[in-house]
Design a protein around this motif. Structure first.
Motif, short mmCIF file in Angstrom:
data_model
loop_
_atom_site.label_atom_id
_atom_site.label_comp_id
_atom_site.label_asym_id
_atom_site.label_seq_id
_atom_site.Cartn_x
_atom_site.Cartn_y
_atom_site.Cartn_z
N ARG A 177 0.39 5.57 -0.14
CA ARG A 177 -0.58 6.65 -0.05
C ARG A 177 -0.31 7.68 -1.15
N THR A 194 -12.08 -0.43 0.61
CA THR A 194 -13.15 -0.97 1.44
C THR A 194 -13.76 -2.17 0.72
N GLU A 199 -5.38 1.05 3.30
CA GLU A 199 -6.24 1.96 4.05
C GLU A 199 -7.35 2.59 3.21
N ASN A 200 -7.14 2.68 1.92
CA ASN A 200 -8.15 3.35 1.08
C ASN A 200 -8.99 2.36 0.26
N ASN A 254 -4.48 -4.36 4.68
CA ASN A 254 -3.54 -3.29 4.99
C ASN A 254 -3.70 -2.08 4.07
N TYR A 306 0.84 -1.20 0.00
CA TYR A 306 0.00 0.00 0.00
C TYR A 306 0.88 1.25 0.00
N ASN A 326 -10.39 6.81 -2.78
CA ASN A 326 -10.94 5.64 -2.10
C ASN A 326 -11.48 4.67 -3.14
#
Length: 380
Positions: free
Chosen positions: A118, A270, A267-268, A265, A116, A225
């Motif tokens: 960012r 779902t 984070e963005n 892991n 991951y 996201n």
């Protein structure tokens, strides 16, 4: 009979009464007729006695009868509860067994590392709604019109990913909602649920799940996201008879479970966003509009759109579906219908039914008013 045996008003011989009592051609001896008549008389008297007893007891049942009925009712309740409990245990056992096989398959394989990172994505007024429908991973097609297998599927997924990223850049889309409405796998356990067959299908689930995981991981680099929503299709049911198959026993559900573990892991990302109404319907919000997702095998008519509107319990803007393997956007009584195609293209079933089609998916650009525009993406 009463005139002969009781009133004595009939003087005919018993043998002469045979055909009158028992029908033409039934000519019994006098002795046989007499025995039968006395037998019939005894039956009639017994019925009359029982009738008199019933009349006397018509207003109330005996305490014993009441207790007997109550016992039968409690027994039936017990049987119903036991059957429901056994069904629940059976469903959970199957799910746990499949999960265990899938875990072992993952542990025994060499999976690439998914890292991951960012990235800052500028806010905008639109998101992408990306279909990932009817992949039928594991199918093997080779005919005049089409070639499809797991390797071809991966190539298609890569080309599709490039187009999605390009569309997102063109419209400066902020977020991405990926909807996979069933038939991610081809499925081949319709004749049996033996462990050997399950392991075969687990390979399909593992393959398509890993492919989707890499797909979502790459999208996470280009959107603020990424949300993955899904519903199971008909090709992954365990029971071969569709009328007896439980809607909660669809192997496509394992894909979502796998992705949740594989991408935990990120984070963005779902997994399983939106609201699952049941195993066949979900609701997802895109820029303030509610989209209802189904596979399509239960929803093949305009009237079903209105039924989904009622079942959702809230106003829905659009219904997302697949199943029929071609792109189509329409509207039914103010509700938009968005149907995406398949990765499979023309298989043997299409050839036999003389159905011409191509592998395709759909990308919609959505804002607060709904679908601003859509792209049909050919995959071949």
């Amino acid at each position: 009979m009463i005139g002969k045996l009781v009133d004595r008003t009939i003087d005919d011989d018993y043998e002469e009464l045979s055909e009158r009592l028992f029908g033409e051609g039934n000519c019994f001896s006098a002795s046989e007729v007499r025995k039968r008549m006395y037998g019939m008389k005894a039956i009639i008297e017994a019925i009359e006695r029982d009738g008199e007893e019933s009349i006397r007891d018509a207003d109330t049942l005996s305490a014993l009868d009441v207790k007997k009925i109550e016992l039968q009712m409690e027994r039936q309740k017990f049987y119903d509860q036991r059957n429901a409990f056994n069904r629940l245990i059976r469903e959970r056992s199957r799910q746990e067994e499949l999960n265990e096989i899938l875990v072992e398959a993952v542990k025994s394989g060499n999976l690439p590392q998914l890292h991951y990172e960012r990235f800052d994505i500028a806010p905008s007024d639109n998101d992408l709604l990306v279909s990932l429908n009817d992949i039928h991973y594991g199918a093997n097609v080779s005919n005049f019109w089409n070639t499809y297998n797991s390797d071809v599927c991966r190539e298609m997924m890569c080309r599709y990913l490039d187009r999605i990223i390009s569309i997102g850049e063109t419209h400066r889309s902020e977020n991405c909602v990926v909807w996979a409405n069933g038939d991610e796998i081809s499925g081949n356990i319709h004749q049996s649920i033996a462990v050997t067959n399950k392991e075969n299908v687990i390979e399909q689930i593992k393959g398509v799940s890993e492919l989707i995981a890499e797909f979502l991981a790459e999208l996470s680099r280009h959107f603020s996201n990424v949300t993955f929503v899904s519903v199971a299709g008909n090709h992954s049911r365990i029971e071969p008879n569709k009328d007896r198959a439980l809607i909660s026993e669809r192997l496509d559900d394992l894909v979502e479970w796998y992705l949740g573990a594989r991408l935990q892991n990120f984070e963005n990302i779902t997994i399983g966003g939106g609201e699952k109404i049941d195993h066949t319907i979900y609701l997802v919000d895109v820029r303030g509009q509610t989209y209802c997702g189904v596979h399509g095998d239960f929803d093949g008519s305009a009237s079903k759109v209105q039924a989904l509107q009622a079942m959702a319990g809230k106003p829905i803007y659009a219904v997302l579906s697949g199943h029929l393997h071609h792109n189509k956007i329409d509207e039914v009584q103010g509700v938009k219908t968005i149907m995406a195609g398949s990765f499979l293209g023309m298989d043997d079933y299409c050839v036999q039914k003389r159905i011409v089609g191509r592998a395709e998916q759909m990308v919609c650009v959505c804002d607060e008013n709904g679908v601003r525009c859509s792209y049909g993406i050919p995959l071949q």
